[in-house]
Design a protein around this motif. Structure first.
Motif, mmCIF file in Angstrom:
data_model
loop_
_atom_site.group_PDB
_atom_site.id
_atom_site.type_symbol
_atom_site.label_atom_id
_atom_site.label_comp_id
_atom_site.label_asym_id
_atom_site.label_seq_id
_atom_site.Cartn_x
_atom_site.Cartn_y
_atom_site.Cartn_z
ATOM 1 N N LYS A 36 1.388 -0.905 -0.123
ATOM 2 C CA LYS A 36 0.123 -0.085 0.109
ATOM 3 C C LYS A 36 1.000 0.979 0.080
ATOM 4 O O LYS A 36 1.988 1.466 0.916
ATOM 5 N N ALA A 38 1.715 5.394 0.132
ATOM 6 C CA ALA A 38 0.633 6.330 1.676
ATOM 7 C C ALA A 38 1.516 7.233 1.408
ATOM 8 O O ALA A 38 2.267 7.317 0.965
ATOM 9 N N TYR A 139 1.030 3.879 10.985
ATOM 10 C CA TYR A 139 0.305 4.145 9.471
ATOM 11 C C TYR A 139 -1.137 3.455 9.810
ATOM 12 O O TYR A 139 -1.679 2.912 10.602
ATOM 13 N N GLU A 141 -4.856 3.092 8.391
ATOM 14 C CA GLU A 141 -5.247 3.321 7.512
ATOM 15 C C GLU A 141 -6.602 3.846 6.527
ATOM 16 O O GLU A 141 -6.703 3.909 5.019
ATOM 17 N N SER A 144 -4.895 6.834 4.867
ATOM 18 C CA SER A 144 -3.730 5.637 4.536
ATOM 19 C C SER A 144 -1.924 6.937 4.137
ATOM 20 O O SER A 144 -1.776 7.053 3.630
ATOM 21 N N THR A 145 -2.170 6.973 5.993
ATOM 22 C CA THR A 145 -0.814 8.090 5.910
ATOM 23 C C THR A 145 -0.163 7.235 7.159
ATOM 24 O O THR A 145 -0.382 6.822 8.442
#
Length: 545
Positions: A36, A38, A139, A141, A144-145
């Motif tokens: 993913k 980010a 993180y 979710e 998404s940082t």
């Protein structure tokens, strides 16, 4: 005509598709569906998207460049060995790309994870280094940082209730959240320097500004550093000695606390070291109460060694650097040394930052032994003075050889103003704390001989040599205000002799420089070149403050 138009349209469409494929291939894309991408916030600041962090199997990965720019400017990626190298004052870590095996202080351990190469860029699993950097890495979710925060400014409770979190640096800005004592915040002390406001992140992830009175940041470390800086320390009074001659060592010199004999030198490009340790010298120096910080050179005095080439081969090879470091540590431990003095000269300018890296890797290993690391420093293109200043206990400024046998005109080898300019540059430009700087002073000078045809030659004169020259020709020197030294010139035959003299007066001025800039002390090259009165003069002068 219609068929021709169809062909043209097809060609245009194919061209557009191919171009798009090239653009996509050039972008940062990770094909693994478990990965993913980010956004990234480090210490409260949003980092540009070009750094491409990602999360894979719940592990956060940041590129080496990202960590180096925003977290650890001293991080080093050795591309030849494919190792990520992290150094602190006390620890040396090496992580090999694609392998779980890492080393701490040159001892292997199972890291449970590894760094990896992605799209020709080295990435670090932040779980490997969070304890080293004393950070936490989270993180989110939903957004998404990835957030990186310092542990010592995280999870801090508020001092009172009803604390307003503002969107800007004004009570007229929007209130993002109202906080109470049970809430905690992360304080970004480095992100914002302001008299009234702290930039913070709340439990809920909101970032804004609160009044400084609302939270207490632990400044114990800052206070400890300030107290250490302001603590009155005895000035170091040291000398180098060429070789281990006990007659040259002489009787105990009152006030001297460190001696540095020339005992070690690099002897081969594999990091081997030539050893000229003297047990008799060691025992006598210890009897006098001296600490012993012998010199290790890069073989500059060995006529059979290509010093520049050999040093470069070591600096450019991670394993050879490690071999040399192991040898130095073994020497310190075997010979029970109090310190080691690194004096590498005549190096390649291209190896400037590799030399700094070598010292960064050496420093924690020397520190593990309890010994001090000092590094001789010159104003030359192959030394990164700022980097070197951070990678040792002391730098010793070579406050001489302003002129030498390479010079085209006669002059002082160490003008007082030249020395002070160099000291000032180390403090103000290279940001080296004054209490880490030792001033190297000369117990020698040069006699210059100018022939009528303009030919210039020179020879080294000790303090006694200078006095003998004055006595022989019944000469009386005068003070040269430019150099800050006594000076004499005399024409004998067709030769003009010029001598800028090192004596009690010049040494007093050099000691004045130590006091003026509050340096750590003074070190003289070399023992045996001084007159008998010099040590008492230096001792008395350095005790004035």
């Amino acid at each position: 005509m219609k068929e021709k138009m169809v062909v043209i349209i097809r060609t245009v469409i194919i061209t557009i598709i191919i171009s798009a494929l090239f653009v996509i291939a050039g972008d940062f894309k990770i094909k693994n569906t478990g990965v993913k991408e980010a956004s990234l916030i480090i210490y409260g600041d949003t980092i540009a998207s070009g750094y491409n962090p990602f999360v894979e199997d719940s592990k956060v990965y940041l590129s080496v460049d990202t960590v180096k720019k925003f977290i650890d400017e001293d991080l080093f990626f050795d591309s030849a060995s494919e190792k990520v190298i992290i150094t602190t004052e006390d620890e040396l870590y090496k992580f090999t790309l694609g392998k779980n095996i890492a080393t701490k202080n040159m001892n292997e351990y199972d890291a449970k994870s590894y760094c990896k190469m992605v799209n020709n860029t080295a990435y670090i699993d932040m779980g490997l280094v969070k304890d080293i950097y004393k950070i936490k890495c989270e993180y989110d979710e939903e957004t998404s940082t990835i957030s990186i925060d310092k542990l010592d400014t995280s999870d801090i409770h508020l001092n009172y209730n009803q604390v307003k979190l503002y969107s800007g640096l004004s009570t007229k800005s929007d209130i993002l959240e109202t906080l109470n004592i049970e809430n905690t915040v992360t304080v970004y002390t480095e992100s914002l320097k302001h008299n009234r406001w702290y930039k913070v992140k709340t439990d809920s992830g909101k970032i804004g500004y609160i009044d400084k009175k609302a939270v207490t940041v632990d400044k114990k470390q800052e206070k400890d550093n300030d107290e250490q800086k302001n603590e009155k320390q005895e000035k170091l009074m040291m000398f180098w000695q060429y070789g281990s001659n006990l007659n040259t060592l002489g009787e105990k010199v009152d006030g001297v606390n460190v001696v540095m004999p020339t005992w070690y030198a690099i002897s081969d490009s594999d990091g081997s070291v030539e050893i000229n340790y003297s047990k008799d010298y060691y025992n006598k120096a210890k009897e006098y109460g001296y600490e012993i910080w012998p010199i290790i050179t890069n073989g500059i005095d060995n006529p059979d060694l290509n010093t520049k080439q050999v040093t470069s081969q070591i600096m450019r090879d991670e394993q050879k650097r490690e071999n040399l470091i192991r040898n130095i540590v073994d020497i310190i431990e075997t010979n029970k040394l109090d310190g080691i003095n690194i004096d590498f000269e005549s190096m390649e300018s291209e190896d400037k930052y590799l030399y700094t890296e070598f010292l960064r890797e050496l420093y924690p290993m020397v520190k593990q032994t309890g010994a001090k690391l000092s590094v001789d420093i010159y104003f030359t293109g192959y030394i990164d003075r700022m980097g070197v200043g951070k990678a040792c206990d002391y730098v010793i400024l070579m406050g001489y050889d302003q002129r030498g046998n390479w010079s085209k005109e006669a002059g002082s080898i160490s003008e007082i103003s030249w020395v002070e300019n160099n000291v000032s540059s180390l403090i103000n430009d290279s940001k080296i704390p004054s209490n880490k700087i030792i001033l190297g002073v000369p117990f020698y000078t040069r006699l210059w001989m100018e022939e009528s045809d303009g030919t210039l030659t020179t020879k080294t004169y000790s303090m006694n040599n200078s006095q003998e020259f004055l006595d022989k020709y019944n000469l009386t020197p005068n003070m040269d205000n430019i150099s800050g030294q006594n000076y004499v010139a005399v024409e004998l035959g067709n030769i003009m002799y010029k001598l800028w003299i090192e004596d009690a007066q010049s040494m007093e001025k050099r000691a004045d420089t130590v006091l003026k800039y509050d340096l750590a002390g003074i070190s003289a090259w070399q023992r045996g070149f001084e007159t008998e009165d010099i040590w008492q003069i230096l001792k008395n002068k350095l005790k004035e403050k």
